[in-house]
Design a protein around this motif. Sequence first.
Motif, mmCIF file in Angstrom:
data_model
loop_
_atom_site.group_PDB
_atom_site.id
_atom_site.type_symbol
_atom_site.label_atom_id
_atom_site.label_comp_id
_atom_site.label_asym_id
_atom_site.label_seq_id
_atom_site.Cartn_x
_atom_site.Cartn_y
_atom_site.Cartn_z
ATOM 1 N N ASP A 45 -57.051 25.485 -93.835
ATOM 2 C CA ASP A 45 -56.202 24.975 -92.756
ATOM 3 C C ASP A 45 -57.001 24.332 -91.640
ATOM 4 O O ASP A 45 -56.464 23.534 -90.860
ATOM 5 C CB ASP A 45 -55.355 26.101 -92.166
ATOM 6 N N ARG A 46 -58.270 24.648 -91.559
ATOM 7 C CA ARG A 46 -59.112 24.160 -90.465
ATOM 8 C C ARG A 46 -59.650 22.755 -90.723
ATOM 9 O O ARG A 46 -60.319 22.187 -89.856
ATOM 10 C CB ARG A 46 -60.290 25.118 -90.262
ATOM 11 N N TYR A 47 -59.379 22.178 -91.898
ATOM 12 C CA TYR A 47 -60.045 20.940 -92.300
ATOM 13 C C TYR A 47 -59.042 19.816 -92.517
ATOM 14 O O TYR A 47 -57.901 20.041 -92.914
ATOM 15 C CB TYR A 47 -60.875 21.179 -93.562
ATOM 16 N N ARG A 48 -59.525 18.603 -92.272
ATOM 17 C CA ARG A 48 -58.674 17.420 -92.393
ATOM 18 C C ARG A 48 -58.714 16.795 -93.781
ATOM 19 O O ARG A 48 -57.927 15.904 -94.088
ATOM 20 C CB ARG A 48 -59.088 16.376 -91.357
ATOM 21 N N ALA A 74 -56.588 26.824 -102.776
ATOM 22 C CA ALA A 74 -56.990 25.970 -101.652
ATOM 23 C C ALA A 74 -56.471 24.547 -101.832
ATOM 24 O O ALA A 74 -55.985 23.919 -100.875
ATOM 25 C CB ALA A 74 -58.514 25.958 -101.523
ATOM 26 N N ILE A 75 -56.566 24.019 -103.049
ATOM 27 C CA ILE A 75 -56.038 22.678 -103.324
ATOM 28 C C ILE A 75 -54.536 22.657 -103.085
ATOM 29 O O ILE A 75 -54.000 21.734 -102.456
ATOM 30 C CB ILE A 75 -56.370 22.259 -104.769
ATOM 31 N N GLU A 76 -53.840 23.673 -103.584
ATOM 32 C CA GLU A 76 -52.391 23.736 -103.387
ATOM 33 C C GLU A 76 -52.047 23.741 -101.904
ATOM 34 O O GLU A 76 -51.116 23.043 -101.471
ATOM 35 C CB GLU A 76 -51.837 24.988 -104.061
ATOM 36 N N ARG A 77 -52.808 24.491 -101.115
ATOM 37 C CA ARG A 77 -52.538 24.553 -99.683
ATOM 38 C C ARG A 77 -52.754 23.192 -99.020
ATOM 39 O O ARG A 77 -51.949 22.759 -98.180
ATOM 40 C CB ARG A 77 -53.430 25.610 -99.032
ATOM 41 N N MET A 78 -53.807 22.497 -99.392
ATOM 42 C CA MET A 78 -54.047 21.177 -98.801
ATOM 43 C C MET A 78 -52.936 20.195 -99.161
ATOM 44 O O MET A 78 -52.526 19.367 -98.334
ATOM 45 C CB MET A 78 -55.410 20.632 -99.238
ATOM 46 N N PRO A 84 -55.651 14.841 -97.185
ATOM 47 C CA PRO A 84 -56.319 14.172 -98.299
ATOM 48 C C PRO A 84 -57.145 15.120 -99.164
ATOM 49 O O PRO A 84 -57.878 15.974 -98.648
ATOM 50 C CB PRO A 84 -57.216 13.138 -97.602
ATOM 51 N N VAL A 85 -57.022 14.940 -100.463
ATOM 52 C CA VAL A 85 -57.783 15.701 -101.457
ATOM 53 C C VAL A 85 -58.377 14.703 -102.442
ATOM 54 O O VAL A 85 -57.672 13.814 -102.924
ATOM 55 C CB VAL A 85 -56.895 16.703 -102.213
ATOM 56 N N LEU A 86 -59.665 14.862 -102.729
ATOM 57 C CA LEU A 86 -60.324 14.068 -103.772
ATOM 58 C C LEU A 86 -60.966 15.029 -104.755
ATOM 59 O O LEU A 86 -61.838 15.814 -104.382
ATOM 60 C CB LEU A 86 -61.388 13.141 -103.177
ATOM 61 N N GLY A 87 -60.523 14.976 -106.010
ATOM 62 C CA GLY A 87 -61.127 15.775 -107.064
ATOM 63 C C GLY A 87 -61.937 14.887 -107.986
ATOM 64 O O GLY A 87 -61.442 13.864 -108.471
#
Length: 251
Positions: A45-48, A74-78, A84-87
């Motif tokens: 939650d602390r990260y953009r 963690a991915i689900e939460r983001m 933004p998520v990059l895998g």
Amino acid sequence: MPRILVFQHVAAEPLGTLDPLIRRRGHRIRFVNFEREPQAQPNVDRYRGLIVLGGPMNVADRHARPHLSVELRAIERMLELGRPVLGICLGAQLLAHVLGAPVRRIARPEIGWYPLHATDAGRRDPVLAPLGAASPVFQWHGCHFEVPSSAVHLARTADCEQQAFRYGETAYGFQFHLEMDLPLIERWLATPAYRAELAASGLPHDDAAIRAATQRYIAPMQRQADAVFNRFLDLVGRPDRRYVLPSREFG
């Protein structure tokens, strides 16, 4: 200053060219290296933004490697937060799994350089478009994800249809490795476990052929990769947009 969380699995698979690019843009990076900290429980939650890197393990190993379940949550939460998520490679497979898609072994690994072909959606995609209709990219994987039904299919190769997807506006999965540079490729080719994987792959090319192809393709790929990564980083710090995911347990 937006902060980006990075999940790393093994020392041999770092951010590569993404690291200096992120820092030049003024973002702060927090690494969680699960090889060193297998019990880590990061508060996303602390990260953009979140970047999940590759590794020799796979989604099916999560009972032997409990940190993979931590990463899935963690991915689900983001995604729920709309951030933004990059895998990348394994990271893309974890993202696909969160979205309900299976991850499977492929008939023959992709190791080395392969032409990547964008789908119509990929050629128009705000992040992936700089790769153009077709371009050589570096690969090293023996598993692949299915494209989630809720996602947009962005790219394929001749031997692996599922190479890239976008979920919503800010989550991306790339099976290939745009973050590579010459020293990192040499590092992989010199790593005993990776050398053994290449030798056992049954592929028609060896490390010498990969080195020769690298001399031809690495510079063009890096130019395209910088453009792709810059566009992804443009998403970091945009206003949150939330996505509702089905409730899932990752044990």
